[in-house]
Design an enzyme around this catalytic site. Structure first.
Site, PDB file in Angstrom:
ATOM      1  N   ARG A  68      63.486  29.167  99.018  1.00 40.35           N
ATOM      2  CA  ARG A  68      63.866  29.059  97.607  1.00 40.35           C
ATOM      3  C   ARG A  68      63.563  27.666  97.063  1.00 40.35           C
ATOM      4  NH1 ARG A  68      69.669  28.994  95.032  1.00 40.35           N
ATOM      5  NH2 ARG A  68      69.226  29.694  92.914  1.00 40.35           N
ATOM      6  N   HIS A  72      61.363  26.751  93.705  1.00 44.53           N
ATOM      7  CA  HIS A  72      61.890  25.961  92.595  1.00 44.53           C
ATOM      8  C   HIS A  72      61.065  24.706  92.351  1.00 44.53           C
ATOM      9  CE1 HIS A  72      66.112  27.731  91.864  1.00 44.53           C
ATOM     10  NE2 HIS A  72      65.374  28.626  92.496  1.00 44.53           N
ATOM     11  N   ASN A 100      69.355  25.011  89.390  1.00 46.24           N
ATOM     12  CA  ASN A 100      69.176  24.424  90.724  1.00 46.24           C
ATOM     13  C   ASN A 100      70.486  24.065  91.416  1.00 46.24           C
ATOM     14  OD1 ASN A 100      66.364  24.581  90.589  1.00 46.24           O
ATOM     15  ND2 ASN A 100      66.202  22.587  89.561  1.00 46.24           N
ATOM     16  N   HIS A 201      63.209  37.782  98.312  1.00 48.17           N
ATOM     17  CA  HIS A 201      64.620  38.153  98.289  1.00 48.17           C
ATOM     18  C   HIS A 201      65.001  39.064  99.445  1.00 48.17           C
ATOM     19  CE1 HIS A 201      65.379  37.223  93.730  1.00 48.17           C
ATOM     20  NE2 HIS A 201      65.109  36.147  94.453  1.00 48.17           N
TER      21      HIS A 201
END
Length: 346
Positions: A68, A72, A100, A201
């Site tokens: 992740r 980001h 975040n 995911h």
């Protein structure tokens, strides 16, 4: 004897087909290569792999956290390690922007630990942006996913994005496919990339606040009822701080079960389940659910494509001595306004 030779040949072919060489990769950005550190840091990959293999034994959720973190970083002003920076003069940084705030602190710590090990072995030659990309790769592979090559040679950025840039760049968990395609399209990522990268995911957790829109004030009609009942047990009221797994079938294994979840109306976020509801993405979801090897192939292509977004190479940027700070002598160009907490889909 002939039968033994044939069995050996079949085994060799199977091995080769499962190796990183079997995957297709998008064209590499000028300045990136798969063997960039072959001479300057030949032990790089083994250092990252050894450290993370042990770290995942102690904290299986760290793999999802590192994956992740890479997402980001790349979705906001490119894969330049800007997500790793702390604020300047006590002010907020990119990591303090609402989407975040749910990034795992352990993921940032792991990047810092890796940098210390790499610097000790090779000197200050590997960028934090490359460390983040490699950490994501081993998070996928060590969790059961594909073993793929990562183009390296990125340089670290000298600024972090503004709060508004983060909010406008990162897809949200309440996005539908139209919203998602728009967000991905701004980065030259297409519908196949959207469905492939959403497969990240298959590991990790989601916060109640990221999917409570599907429970309150009324239940989303696309939710499987048993699945919804279990979500209400985890999130009995709005604004709870509880979490649940993203993939109910194999939450710690990188596989194609995430897409099987969607077929059974057990996607956690709106941004997940709508991939199966929308006719533009439904066929790809069905193909990935039916064939894991196809998902792996497309995921490798898409994450490599994403990993090259607006990268800095050559004389651009720097190689940070500390992943959380710009090197002494360089000036941080951007600052951010204070913001409230939040979450996001990726």
């Amino acid at each position: 004897m002939a039968a033994s030779l044939l069995l050996l040949l079949v085994s060799c072919i199977a091995f080769l087909s499962s190796s990183s060489e079997a995957y297709d990769y998008p064209p590499l950005v000028n300045g990136l290569s798969f063997d960039f550190y072959k001479s300057s840091c030949p032990s790089l990959k083994s250092i990252v792999r050894k450290h993370l293999k042990q770290a995942f034994k102690n904290d299986v959720g760290l793999a999802a956290g590192l994956l992740r973190l890479h997402f980001h970083d790349c979705f906001v002003q490119g894969c330049d390690g800007s997500i790793l920076l702390d604020g300047s003069a006590g002010g907020p940084s990119e990591k303090d922007a609402p989407p975040n705030l749910t990034l795992r602190p352990a993921a940032f710590e792991a990047i810092n630990d890796l940098q210390a090990l790499i610097t000790k072995a090779c000197g200050q030659v590997v960028s934090c942006a490359d460390i983040a990309a490699l950490a994501a790769r081993y998070s996928v592979h060590l969790s059961g996913g594909p073993k793929y090559k990562v183009p390296v040679g990125r340089r670290d950025g000298l600024s972090f994005a503004t709060r508004d840039d983060v909010l406008s760049s990162l897809p949200g968990p309440t996005f539908n496919v139209t919203n998602l395609l728009d967000a991905f399209g701004k980065l030259d990522l297409d519908a196949d990339d959207l469905v492939s990268l959403s497969g990240g995911h298959t590991i990790g957790i989601g916060h109640c606040t990221s999917f409570e829109n599907r429970l309150f004030p009324s239940q989303d009609s696309t939710l499987d009822q048993t699945f919804a009942d279990n979500l209400y047990l985890t999130c009995p009221v709005a604004n709870t701080t509880n979490t649940t797994v993203l993939d109910v079938r194999s939450p710690d294994t990188f596989d194609n079960k995430y897409y099987v979840d969607l077929l059974n109306r057990q996607g956690l976020f709106t941004s997940d389940q709508d991939l199966y509801t929308d006719s533009r993405t439904q066929p790809t979801v069905e193909r990935f659910a039916a064939k894991q090897s196809l998902f792996f192939k497309k995921f490798v292509f898409s994450i490599t494509k994403m990993g090259q977004l607006s990268v800095l190479t050559g004389n651009q940027g720097e190689i940070r001595s500390n992943c959380s700070a710009i090197n002494s002598g360089n000036k941080l160009l951007s600052s951010m306004a204070d913001g409230e907490g939040g979450s996001n889909a990726f």
